[in-house]
Design a protein around this motif. Structure first.
Motif, PDB file in Angstrom:
ATOM      1  N   UNK A  79     -14.554   3.161   6.808  1.00  0.00           N
ATOM      2  CA  UNK A  79     -13.712   3.371   7.981  1.00  0.00           C
ATOM      3  C   UNK A  79     -13.342   4.850   7.997  1.00  0.00           C
ATOM      4  N   UNK A  80     -13.955   5.592   8.884  1.00  0.00           N
ATOM      5  CA  UNK A  80     -13.828   7.048   8.894  1.00  0.00           C
ATOM      6  C   UNK A  80     -12.813   7.558   9.911  1.00  0.00           C
ATOM      7  N   UNK A  81     -12.253   6.674  10.679  1.00  0.00           N
ATOM      8  CA  UNK A  81     -11.253   7.065  11.662  1.00  0.00           C
ATOM      9  C   UNK A  81     -10.632   5.836  12.277  1.00  0.00           C
ATOM     10  N   UNK A  82      -9.620   6.045  13.076  1.00  0.00           N
ATOM     11  CA  UNK A  82      -8.889   4.914  13.638  1.00  0.00           C
ATOM     12  C   UNK A  82      -9.731   4.088  14.606  1.00  0.00           C
ATOM     13  N   UNK A  83     -10.857   4.638  15.070  1.00  0.00           N
ATOM     14  CA  UNK A  83     -11.704   3.911  16.015  1.00  0.00           C
ATOM     15  C   UNK A  83     -13.162   3.866  15.578  1.00  0.00           C
ATOM     16  N   UNK A  84     -13.424   4.147  14.308  1.00  0.00           N
ATOM     17  CA  UNK A  84     -14.823   4.196  13.899  1.00  0.00           C
ATOM     18  C   UNK A  84     -15.019   3.625  12.498  1.00  0.00           C
ATOM     19  N   UNK A  85     -16.010   2.719  12.386  1.00  0.00           N
ATOM     20  CA  UNK A  85     -16.414   2.160  11.099  1.00  0.00           C
ATOM     21  C   UNK A  85     -17.923   1.976  11.110  1.00  0.00           C
ATOM     22  N   UNK A  86     -18.545   2.160   9.982  1.00  0.00           N
ATOM     23  CA  UNK A  86     -19.981   1.923   9.881  1.00  0.00           C
ATOM     24  C   UNK A  86     -20.296   1.252   8.546  1.00  0.00           C
ATOM     25  N   UNK A  93       0.850  -1.176   0.000  1.00  0.00           N
ATOM     26  CA  UNK A  93       0.000   0.000   0.000  1.00  0.00           C
ATOM     27  C   UNK A  93       0.887   1.227   0.000  1.00  0.00           C
ATOM     28  N   UNK A  94       0.281   2.392  -0.164  1.00  0.00           N
ATOM     29  CA  UNK A  94       1.063   3.627  -0.204  1.00  0.00           C
ATOM     30  C   UNK A  94       0.470   4.652   0.759  1.00  0.00           C
ATOM     31  N   UNK A  95       1.360   5.514   1.283  1.00  0.00           N
ATOM     32  CA  UNK A  95       0.958   6.713   2.010  1.00  0.00           C
ATOM     33  C   UNK A  95       1.339   7.876   1.108  1.00  0.00           C
ATOM     34  N   UNK A  96       0.358   8.379   0.387  1.00  0.00           N
ATOM     35  CA  UNK A  96       0.625   9.317  -0.698  1.00  0.00           C
ATOM     36  C   UNK A  96       1.260  10.617  -0.212  1.00  0.00           C
ATOM     37  N   UNK A  97       0.692  11.233   0.817  1.00  0.00           N
ATOM     38  CA  UNK A  97       1.213  12.516   1.289  1.00  0.00           C
ATOM     39  C   UNK A  97       2.583  12.372   1.933  1.00  0.00           C
ATOM     40  N   UNK A  98       2.808  11.228   2.574  1.00  0.00           N
ATOM     41  CA  UNK A  98       4.102  10.989   3.208  1.00  0.00           C
ATOM     42  C   UNK A  98       5.142  10.417   2.242  1.00  0.00           C
ATOM     43  N   UNK A  99       4.686  10.109   1.024  1.00  0.00           N
ATOM     44  CA  UNK A  99       5.568   9.568  -0.016  1.00  0.00           C
ATOM     45  C   UNK A  99       6.252   8.289   0.459  1.00  0.00           C
ATOM     46  N   UNK A 100       5.438   7.361   0.994  1.00  0.00           N
ATOM     47  CA  UNK A 100       5.951   6.094   1.493  1.00  0.00           C
ATOM     48  C   UNK A 100       5.247   4.922   0.818  1.00  0.00           C
ATOM     49  N   UNK A 101       6.001   3.855   0.605  1.00  0.00           N
ATOM     50  CA  UNK A 101       5.478   2.597   0.088  1.00  0.00           C
ATOM     51  C   UNK A 101       5.685   1.537   1.155  1.00  0.00           C
ATOM     52  N   UNK A 102       4.632   0.762   1.448  1.00  0.00           N
ATOM     53  CA  UNK A 102       4.695  -0.273   2.479  1.00  0.00           C
ATOM     54  C   UNK A 102       4.477  -1.634   1.822  1.00  0.00           C
ATOM     55  N   UNK A 156      -2.529   0.125  12.909  1.00  0.00           N
ATOM     56  CA  UNK A 156      -1.217   0.392  13.479  1.00  0.00           C
ATOM     57  C   UNK A 156      -0.771   1.792  13.078  1.00  0.00           C
ATOM     58  N   UNK A 157       0.093   2.399  13.866  1.00  0.00           N
ATOM     59  CA  UNK A 157       0.698   3.657  13.422  1.00  0.00           C
ATOM     60  C   UNK A 157       1.924   3.351  12.569  1.00  0.00           C
ATOM     61  N   UNK A 158       2.564   4.385  12.082  1.00  0.00           N
ATOM     62  CA  UNK A 158       3.664   4.205  11.143  1.00  0.00           C
ATOM     63  C   UNK A 158       4.879   3.537  11.781  1.00  0.00           C
ATOM     64  N   UNK A 165      -1.653   2.369   9.269  1.00  0.00           N
ATOM     65  CA  UNK A 165      -1.544   1.112   8.541  1.00  0.00           C
ATOM     66  C   UNK A 165      -2.728   0.241   8.934  1.00  0.00           C
ATOM     67  N   UNK A 166      -3.373  -0.387   7.955  1.00  0.00           N
ATOM     68  CA  UNK A 166      -4.538  -1.231   8.221  1.00  0.00           C
ATOM     69  C   UNK A 166      -4.274  -2.628   7.661  1.00  0.00           C
ATOM     70  N   UNK A 167      -4.319  -3.621   8.536  1.00  0.00           N
ATOM     71  CA  UNK A 167      -4.212  -5.016   8.123  1.00  0.00           C
ATOM     72  C   UNK A 167      -5.584  -5.677   8.234  1.00  0.00           C
ATOM     73  N   UNK A 168      -5.904  -6.541   7.277  1.00  0.00           N
ATOM     74  CA  UNK A 168      -7.128  -7.331   7.324  1.00  0.00           C
ATOM     75  C   UNK A 168      -6.801  -8.787   7.591  1.00  0.00           C
TER      76      UNK A 168
END
Length: 395
Positions: free
Chosen positions: A236-243, A115-124, A183-185, A163-166
């Motif tokens: 998933x609208x936030x780190x602790x919220x999904x609907x 996956x990518x973090x576009x604004x941080x210019x990172x590839x995971x 997870x955080x970075x 970071x989101x793992x399924x």
């Protein structure tokens, strides 16, 4: 019978607290028996093509699951064939490979997910054999490796920060029966979302077979998630919220959950008289569903605006389930992934496109685009990298 009862009770009790009151149902059963020839111009305004540069340093192998193995940033995109991760400019010019295979520092055994973090210019990159998440910059500098102590099946990012793992059926005991691990970075746990308590109850007596078909995608900068057999689309609208935003109703013939139990005699051996959703793409206006229904493949279009359903089906040189390309006379089309908003893509090969346009029997809407396409592909070779066919849909 007990299995079915406990499943529905557990799901409804746990998930109800997280769903919006106005969860939308899309009932696709009305399209099963239809047979619709749909022109691409009915859903799209235009097409553009990105020929991927081909040379000895960037020969791309088979791209499985393009919806997750082709990802777009602002000024470039990334393609994984499982062995290498290629970086391209938006024009299709090859930049470089991200990382490399190996077992040393900053190396991966295989690319199972990225996956990518576009604004941080990172590839995971996640390599399951090493149980490591490797982090690189867009310019291919390795910055960190994180050990993952559970066994995820899929990887995405949230709000360009987390970071989101399924985790999948049969492995969710390792994540306390939560589906998503945030997870955080730095790799530190932040939260868990979408609890599967019915699976926990079942696995006190039986074991679910390892199975996971799921889909992460960003819709209006909100991470969306769907998993096979649940057929509910989560935002998933936030780190602790999904609907839950949508429920996809496949009708009474949905594939039975008990067939996924290891003890089931029919595990993986159903008679095929079922309905199951395998893939889909969501855009601003449309859903494109790929459904197996009683041994037949259905490509179903749902228009959010008109609420109309179509079973897209016609026969043209072996292509049975795509839109007829009357825009430029090129390949028939069904989206394999999302670029942004109202742009979707599929993978085509230049030599096939060239053969197709020479035999084109449809009147094209944009003759100038037909000529441009012919110029792009007229010298194509079977050894060339593919072309991304990007379709700009109607809003």
């Amino acid at each position: 019978m007990f299995f079915i009862i406990i499943s529905f009770v557990a799901v409804s009790c746990n998930e109800k607290s997280r769903e919006k009151e106005d969860i939308k149902e899309i009932n696709i059963t009305g399209a099963y028996d239809r047979d619709d020839k749909v022109l691409l111009s009915e859903v799209a305004d235009s097409i553009s093509y990105i020929p991927l540069e081909t040379d000895s340093s960037c020969f791309i192998g088979k791209i499985r699951d393009p919806d997750k193995n082709i990802q777009f940033a602002d000024d470039r995109f990334f393609i994984s064939d499982g062995n290498d991760l290629f970086s391209f400019e938006n024009s299709g010019k090859f930049l470089f490979k991200i990382g490399r295979q190996g077992k040393g520092p900053g190396e991966y055994y295989r690319i199972d997910n990225f996956t990518i973090l576009n604004k941080q210019k990172l590839v995971l990159i996640y390599s399951a054999a090493l149980q490591k998440l490797l982090i690189y910059t867009f310019d291919n500098r390795h910055v960190n490796s994180i050990k993952i102590d559970f066994l995820p099946f899929q990887l995405s990012s949230l709000q360009d920060e987390y970071i989101v793992f399924g985790s999948g059926k049969g492995r969710r005991d390792l994540t306390d029966y939560y589906t998503l691990s945030i997870l955080n970075i730095k790799g530190e746990p932040v939260s868990k979302l979408i609890y599967r308590d019915w699976e926990k109850e079942i696995e006190k007596r039986d074991k679910l077979g390892l199975f996971y078909v799921a889909h992460f995608y960003n819709y209006y900068d909100t991470l969306s998630y769907w998993e096979y057999q649940y057929n509910k689309i989560w935002r998933i609208t936030g780190k602790e919220h999904a609907y839950q935003e949508y429920y996809i109703n496949l009708g009474p013939d949905i594939f039975p959950r008990e067939y996924l139990l290891e003890s089931a005699n029919k595990l993986g051996k159903g008679d095929g008289n079922f309905a199951d959703l395998w893939r889909f793409t969501e855009t601003n206006r449309y859903f494109f569903f790929r459904v197996g229904y009683k041994r037949y493949l259905k490509h179903i279009l749902f228009d959010k605006k008109s609420k109309e359903l179509f079973n897209v089906h016609h026969i043209d040189n072996g292509h049975k389930f795509e839109f007829v390309n009357d825009i430029d006379g090129g390949m028939t089309f069904w989206p394999e992934g999302l670029v942004f908003g109202n742009r979707v893509f599929s993978i085509v090969y230049g030599y096939e496109v060239y053969q197709k346009i020479l035999k084109n029997k449809y009147e094209v809407k944009q003759p100038g685009e037909y000529n441009n396409l012919k110029e792009i592909v007229q010298n194509s070779s079977i050894m060339d990298n593919p072309i991304l066919m990007v379709v700009h849909l109607k809003n």
